[in-house]
Design a protein around this motif. Structure first.
Motif, mmCIF file in Angstrom:
data_model
loop_
_atom_site.group_PDB
_atom_site.id
_atom_site.type_symbol
_atom_site.label_atom_id
_atom_site.label_comp_id
_atom_site.label_asym_id
_atom_site.label_seq_id
_atom_site.Cartn_x
_atom_site.Cartn_y
_atom_site.Cartn_z
ATOM 1 N N SER A 69 -14.480 -7.182 -2.687
ATOM 2 C CA SER A 69 -13.800 -7.511 -1.447
ATOM 3 C C SER A 69 -12.560 -6.659 -1.276
ATOM 4 C CB SER A 69 -13.403 -9.014 -1.474
ATOM 5 O OG SER A 69 -12.702 -9.352 -0.318
ATOM 6 N N THR A 70 -11.877 -6.534 -2.410
ATOM 7 C CA THR A 70 -10.669 -5.677 -2.340
ATOM 8 C C THR A 70 -11.061 -4.243 -2.019
ATOM 9 O OG1 THR A 70 -9.529 -7.085 -3.946
ATOM 10 C CG2 THR A 70 -8.643 -4.829 -3.589
ATOM 11 N N GLU A 121 0.822 -1.215 0.000
ATOM 12 C CA GLU A 121 0.000 0.000 0.000
ATOM 13 C C GLU A 121 0.855 1.264 0.000
ATOM 14 O OE1 GLU A 121 -2.530 -0.377 3.351
ATOM 15 O OE2 GLU A 121 -3.783 -1.896 2.418
ATOM 16 N N SER A 123 -14.432 -10.110 -6.247
ATOM 17 C CA SER A 123 -13.059 -10.000 -5.732
ATOM 18 C C SER A 123 -12.666 -8.563 -5.558
ATOM 19 C CB SER A 123 -12.092 -10.705 -6.705
ATOM 20 O OG SER A 123 -10.779 -10.547 -6.263
ATOM 21 N N SER A 124 -13.092 -7.835 -6.539
ATOM 22 C CA SER A 124 -12.754 -6.393 -6.454
ATOM 23 C C SER A 124 -13.493 -5.733 -5.318
ATOM 24 C CB SER A 124 -13.099 -5.694 -7.758
ATOM 25 O OG SER A 124 -12.353 -6.210 -8.798
ATOM 26 N N ASN A 179 -9.534 3.827 7.702
ATOM 27 C CA ASN A 179 -8.446 3.900 8.702
ATOM 28 C C ASN A 179 -7.462 5.035 8.404
ATOM 29 O OD1 ASN A 179 -9.470 1.702 10.114
ATOM 30 N ND2 ASN A 179 -8.246 0.199 8.972
ATOM 31 N N PHE A 184 -13.717 -3.237 -0.409
ATOM 32 C CA PHE A 184 -14.041 -3.064 1.008
ATOM 33 C C PHE A 184 -12.785 -2.978 1.851
ATOM 34 C CE2 PHE A 184 -18.356 -4.794 -0.168
ATOM 35 C CZ PHE A 184 -19.043 -3.662 0.303
ATOM 36 N N THR A 185 -11.865 -3.794 1.402
ATOM 37 C CA THR A 185 -10.581 -3.734 2.134
ATOM 38 C C THR A 185 -9.969 -2.359 1.992
ATOM 39 O OG1 THR A 185 -10.212 -6.102 1.758
ATOM 40 C CG2 THR A 185 -8.276 -4.741 2.362
ATOM 41 N N VAL A 186 -10.021 -1.875 0.733
ATOM 42 C CA VAL A 186 -9.450 -0.520 0.497
ATOM 43 C C VAL A 186 -10.239 0.512 1.288
ATOM 44 C CG1 VAL A 186 -9.107 1.280 -1.231
ATOM 45 C CG2 VAL A 186 -8.538 -1.087 -1.777
ATOM 46 N N LYS A 187 -11.520 0.314 1.318
ATOM 47 C CA LYS A 187 -12.344 1.284 2.040
ATOM 48 C C LYS A 187 -12.007 1.268 3.510
ATOM 49 C CE LYS A 187 -17.179 2.515 2.837
ATOM 50 N NZ LYS A 187 -18.613 2.140 2.532
ATOM 51 N N SER A 188 -11.862 -0.029 3.911
ATOM 52 C CA SER A 188 -11.495 -0.122 5.327
ATOM 53 C C SER A 188 -10.168 0.607 5.585
ATOM 54 C CB SER A 188 -11.393 -1.603 5.726
ATOM 55 O OG SER A 188 -10.922 -1.727 7.032
ATOM 56 N N TYR A 189 -9.240 0.320 4.609
ATOM 57 C CA TYR A 189 -7.953 1.019 4.741
ATOM 58 C C TYR A 189 -8.124 2.521 4.631
ATOM 59 C CZ TYR A 189 -5.321 -3.332 4.545
ATOM 60 O OH TYR A 189 -4.830 -4.570 4.792
#
Length: 780
Positions: free
Chosen positions: A83-84, A31, A80-81, A94, A86-91
């Motif tokens: 999920s990715t 990242e 997949s994206s 944060n 959401f992960t990015v959003k989570s990141y």
């Protein structure tokens, strides 16, 4: 100035920035969030958080739409994206939280840094001002220390150092202190500090003036003592060397010959006078360019001090201390004049000197105006002569002081003359007019050392045996003694006086003549009239003889250097010797008078018969006693042979006059030729007696009697009437006397009864008339 426009972020900008953090880099496997820091800081610095978030939200929405599209097309990939994503959003969430936290933290840290930096800058400014203030205060302290030190220097009497410190303050280099009010105030106070220094040094000098006034008497005393020692030393040397007798102290001869070291009375073991306060004052006033003020002030102060020296009236008892103070005063002035350059002028010192000497002269004259004791004048002279000689050595003009001394000398001489005149009068009132007796050699020598005698007589007396009867009385000795004392006191007064020798000798000449003539010779003359004893009169004659010799010897002795060791006057000529010669004549006449008074007693015993019937062949008996007494008395007189001859001449002359009076005097009215012949016999007897004692020359006193008797007894009246015969043979016969004698013979003849006698008497009358007619009015 236009407000700064905030930057606007476009899609490309955001993509580009995101690209920088590799969020969109498909090749990146991490990242790489560390790169968000600078981006967020820049966003924060530009205060574009909201705009950036809105753009970022729009980007996210766009990306979601793209993802959804992609997912629609590629679901699996989408899942997949997603999920990715959401992960990015989570990141992203944060990251946003971190960014917010970081922003808040950075903002808080930034604000703290700004405040600290602002505080730091303010502290630096304060520190700089403090440093400047400290430097300024230190500079002020240095200046104040100098000013304080000036006060201490003034108290310590270091006035020149204090003045230099003032100059140091005034000459400080230009700096930050120079612009301060404090420094300007300090500069404005410098004149007052200079005045303070000037006042302090003036007060120091005033105190010094008071101190030297108190020590002036000691300075003068030491100087006078040094001059007295120098004078005594020179007098001792002068007495040993006759060539130096005419040189006085202070003369060129004395200064060359006498080995001496000048005594500095201002710097000796007994006294040290410190002139530092005066020198310091002069230096300070010169630096302050006020020396003229100091000069005027000093002259005024010294004049005031000189005015206070002499009291009014002047007590003679304090004259010594006053002259010491005056002497010290002008010795100090002389030193100041010589050591201070142009501070004192000779004229200023001369003004003080002349004024004080004038007041001293007036005060001394006033104090001595009613003084009658010569010793008082002598004490004043002794004081003034030392004072004068001392200040002469310091180059002061002393002519006025010498004039004062000479003025005092004239008064002194007058008083001295009066004192000794009374003593001389007293001596002759008490003199017994008897020969002075000496019994021992010392007494004889002391007497001969006092009296003035002819050298031959003095030599004879000094060899005579003892006891010795001297040819003068006590009065002559005492007069000689007092004359010596008079001369000694006379010259004692002028000892050390270098002016007007001729006047001094002339005054001595007059005084001696007056004393010798008016108070010795005249006193002797008065004694003669009251002295009836022949021996005493003869002693007076002897005294007069010695006084006459003493005048000549006194003249000679007064011209010798031993008497006038410091005088260069001319020879002294005493005229009083003629007075003694005249008094000797009076004394001899007195001797003759006493002898003739005794002769009268003999003539009273004479028993002449004026009308004898015959002539005698022998002299009268009384003449034998008369001649015996006369020769005994006159030959016993202790006088010179010439005076004895004068006594004989006077006595024989008186005898001749008495015999003549018998013939022509009124007591015997008539006589005859036999009586005249008897008188002639007596006359011839007297002539024979004079020849017997070796005084035949005295027979000349009988010449007139012989000639007149010869005219009568030889009937030579007719020859007498012939001028030629009278001038040659009878020149000593006085017509009046001859006429009187002829008249007595005429009266005798007319009184007789016989014709022959009466005829002779008539003839004598006619002869008397003829003599009277030839010389009418002749009273001889």
């Amino acid at each position: 100035m236009a407000p700064q426009r905030r930057p606007q972020y476009t899609q490309e900008n955001i993509d580009q920035q995101l690209q920088q953090i590799h969020l969109l880099d498909p090749s990146s496997s991490s990242e790489n969030l560390e790169q968000l820091g600078p981006i967020i800081k820049q966003i924060h610095a530009n205060r574009q958080q909201e705009a950036y978030l809105r753009n970022l939200q729009a980007l996210i929405a766009t990306k979601d739409s793209e993802i959804e599209q992609i997912c629609t097309d590629n679901y699996q990939e989408f899942i997949s994206s997603a999920s990715t994503l959401f992960t990015v959003k989570s990141y992203t969430n944060n990251l946003r939280d971190k960014i917010t936290t970081l922003d808040a933290s950075v903002s808080q840290v930034g604000r703290g840094l700004v405040e600290k930096k602002r505080t730091l800058l303010q502290s630096k400014k304060t520190a700089a001002k403090l440093d400047e203030a400290i430097d300024t205060l230190q500079a002020c302290l240095k200046v104040l220390d100098v000013v304080n030190r000036i006060g201490e220097l003034i108290k310590e009497g270091k006035y020149w150092s204090a003045l230099r410190s003032l100059e140091d303050i005034q000459s400080l280099p230009s700096n930050s202190l120079s612009q301060t009010p404090f420094y300007q105030h300090l500069l404005s106070s410098l004149p007052s500090l200079r005045i303070q220094i000037q006042n302090a040094v003036t007060a120091s000098m005033k105190q010094w003036l008071l101190e030297i006034r108190n020590v002036s008497g000691l300075v003068g005393k030491l100087a006078l003592e040094a001059m007295d020692y120098r004078t005594r030393k020179w007098r001792s040397r002068r007495e040993k060397d006759s060539m130096l007798r005419l040189s006085r102290v202070g003369s060129a001869v004395e200064m060359v010959i006498q080995e001496r070291s000048d005594t500095n009375v201002l710097d000796s073991e007994k006294l040290k006078v410190d002139f530092t306060p005066l020198y310091q004052c002069i230096h300070i006033y010169t630096t302050l360019d006020s020396i003229d003020d100091l000069r005027r002030s000093y002259q005024a102060d010294r004049k005031a001090q000189s005015d206070l020296i002499l009291p009014d009236p002047l007590p003679l008892a304090s004259l010594v201390s006053l002259t010491q103070e005056i002497c010290g005063f002008f010795i100090i002035e002389s030193h100041v004049l010589q050591t201070t350059g142009n501070f004192r002028s000779e004229r200023e010192v001369e003004e003080l000197w002349e004024a004080l000497v004038a007041r001293l002269s007036s005060a001394v004259n006033a104090s001595l105006a009613n003084e009658t004791d010569p010793d008082s004048f002598l004490r004043v002279k002794e004081c003034l002569i030392g004072f004068t000689t001392t200040l002469e050595s310091y180059s002061y003009a002393t002519q006025s002081l010498h004039s004062l001394i000479l003025t005092l000398f004239e008064k002194y001489a007058s008083l001295l003359e009066g004192q000794f005149s009374r003593r001389f009068d007293s001596i002759f009132l008490q003199d017994d007019h008897l020969p002075m007796q000496v019994t021992i050699p010392s007494e004889r020598d002391s007497v001969l050392a006092v009296v003035w005698l002819d050298p031959s007589e003095q030599d004879a007396l000094s060899k005579s045996g003892l006891p010795l009867s001297l040819p003068w009385s006590q009065g002559f000795f005492l007069c000689c003694q007092d004359i010596r004392n008079f001369i000694q006191k006379f010259y004692h007064f002028v000892d050390g006086v270098s002016q007007h020798h001729g006047n001094i000798d002339e005054l001595l000449n007059k005084s001696l003549d007056k004393l010798l003539a008016n108070h010795i010779s005249d006193s002797i003359s008065k004694c003669l009239s009251s002295t009836s004893t022949l021996s005493q009169v003869v002693q007076i004659v002897s005294n007069l003889e010695h006084f006459e010799v003493a005048c000549s010897e006194l003249e000679r002795s007064l011209t010798t250097p031993s008497i006038r060791s410091t005088q260069r006057g001319g020879a002294i000529r005493l005229s009083s010797s003629s007075s003694f010669a005249n008094t000797i004549i009076l004394a001899l006449n007195r001797v003759t008078g006493l002898i003739t008074s005794k002769l009268d007693d003999f003539f009273d015993l004479a028993e002449y018969d004026w009308k004898p019937q015959s002539r005698e062949d022998t002299p009268s008996m009384y003449l034998y006693e008369l001649i015996n007494w006369l020769t005994t008395i006159v030959d016993s007189l202790v006088i010179k042979e010439t005076y004895k001859d004068e006594a004989y001449r006077g006595a024989v002359g008186y005898i001749a006059e008495c015999l003549m009076n018998f013939m022509i005097g009124p007591d015997i009215p008539a006589m005859n030729e036999n009586a005249i012949s008897n008188i002639l016999v007596d006359t011839e007897f007297l002539e024979g007696e004079m020849a017997r004692i070796g005084r035949a020359h005295l027979s000349s006193v009988f010449a007139e009697l012989h000639s007149m008797v010869s005219v009568v007894l030889n009937d030579a009246v007719q020859d007498y009437l012939v001028p030629q015969v009278r001038q040659t043979a009878y020149s000593v016969v006085r017509p009046k006397r001859l006429q009187t004698l002829l008249e007595k013979l005429s009266r005798y003849g007319s009184s007789r009864r016989d014709a022959q006698s009466r005829e002779r008497g008539e003839r004598r009358r006619k002869e008397a008339d003829a003599v009277g007619r030839v010389f009418p009015g002749e009273n001889r």
